[in-house]
Scaffold this active site. Structure first.
Site, PDB file in Angstrom:
ATOM      1  N   GLY A 197       0.815  -1.219   0.000  1.00  9.34           N
ATOM      2  CA  GLY A 197       0.000   0.000   0.000  1.00  9.34           C
ATOM      3  C   GLY A 197       0.842   1.259   0.000  1.00  9.34           C
ATOM      4  N   GLY A 223       0.731   5.244   3.257  1.00 10.87           N
ATOM      5  CA  GLY A 223       1.923   4.696   2.616  1.00 10.87           C
ATOM      6  C   GLY A 223       2.881   5.760   2.126  1.00 10.87           C
ATOM      7  N   TYR A 242     -15.023  -5.056   8.471  1.00 10.81           N
ATOM      8  CA  TYR A 242     -13.650  -4.557   8.339  1.00 10.81           C
ATOM      9  C   TYR A 242     -12.898  -4.701   9.659  1.00 10.81           C
ATOM     10  CZ  TYR A 242      -9.900  -1.078   7.901  1.00 10.81           C
ATOM     11  OH  TYR A 242      -8.686  -0.431   7.898  1.00 10.81           O
TER      12      TYR A 242
END
Length: 311
Positions: free
Chosen positions: A10, A16, A138
């Site tokens: 990422g 990131g 999630y």
């Protein structure tokens, strides 16, 4: 010269970018960025195995995630759970078998905490209830991966660090209205209202829920500092320890952006988790991490970056 190779999943994402910028500045560290699903579909084991064989990393930092605000969590719960579980499991298992690897760093989510958790949230509370319903798939995926790292440490001696950042914000955040989190969503709403001359802005929920926010560069600093710290895989909260109600957040963003119209709260829309505020004692003790960026200053930087990009 010997370099510590750090592979970051990422790498082209919001967090990131900041993590990679900081790793580039470290002496004797070589950055290996894996940029997004179009190049590296980590839900497929073969891509993970190929990346390890091709780049031969010493450390892997797992930032890649499929995530977003309440709306898209409600729209795609299955995809969010499957993609996050499969990426994490593929990486953890492949890294476990990769003998050269010295360390695995995973960044989890505050959504893993139970919906009702005593404030401030302590790491030992994470399994004491079901997450807030709108982002439970999630959150459950991420905390399953946290527990997998603990299990791998017990069985295989797998060296890993488990980090749980609170809600982040800052430059390069996701401003897509279909998937953004609360701060970028509000900035975009106020910007659109100002440019269109609208006399009111509608906000989801009652405004009574509270959140804690961590500036992205501070979070990146904690992640990079963990590369050289010898800690066990018990989760470590990353945050500021300071919360703000959504109503106060809305007022602060409106003031900084110069919006003077009406603000209307739509109580038919969900508030999400009632409160979020982390106990950050463990991060200070184990990583030496204390967040540095004052919220108003970080918000100002975020708004300035957005306006520079939008105008």
């Amino acid at each position: 010269m010997s370099h510590t190779k750090v592979m970051v999943t990422g790498a082209n994402g919001f967090l990131g970018k900041s993590v990679c910028d900081k790793i580039k500045k470290l002496d004797d560290h070589e950055l290996i960025p894996l940029n997004g699903r179009a190049e590296w579909d980590l839900t497929k084991q073969k891509y993970v195995d190929y990346a390890l064989q091709e780049f031969d990393p010493d450390i892997v930092v797992h930032l890649a995630a499929v995530c977003g605000g309440i709306g898209i969590n409600r729209e795609k719960p299955g995809q969010f759970m499957y993609d996050n579980l499969s990426m994490g499991m593929n990486l953890i298992e492949s890294c476990r078998k990769y003998e050269k690897l010295r360390k695995f760093v995973m960044v989890g989510t505050v959504c893993a905490y139970p919906k009702i958790t005593p404030v401030p949230f302590k790491e030992e509370d994470i399994w004491n209830g079901y997450p807030e319903e709108t982002n439970a798939p999630y959150g459950i995926a991420k905390k399953t991966l946290m527990e997998l790292l603990i299990a791998y440490h017990k069985q295989y001696g797998f060296n890993s660090t488990n980090l749980i950042p609170v809600n982040m914000y800052g430059p390069y955040d996701n401003f897509d209205p279909n998937s953004s989190h609360v701060i970028p969503a509000l900035i975009l709403k106020f910007h659109n209202a100002i440019t269109e001359g609208a006399d009111k802005v509608e906000v989801w929920g009652t405004g009574k829920a509270s959140r804690e926010f961590l500036f992205v560069d501070d979070c990146a600093e904690a992640i990079v500092s963990s590369l050289s710290k010898d800690v066990n895989p018990e989760p470590i909260n990353l945050g500021t320890g300071v919360e703000i109600t959504i109503a106060d957040l809305v007022s602060e963003i409106a003031e900084q952006m110069g919006y003077e119209g009406e603000i209307v709260y739509d109580a038919s829309k969900p508030d999400g988790q009632p409160r979020r505020c982390l106990d950050t004692t463990r991060a200070k003790e184990r990583l030496g991490f204390v967040a540095k960026t004052a919220f108003k200053d970080g918000l100002k930087q975020t708004i300035e970056w957005f306006l520079g990009e939008a105008l």
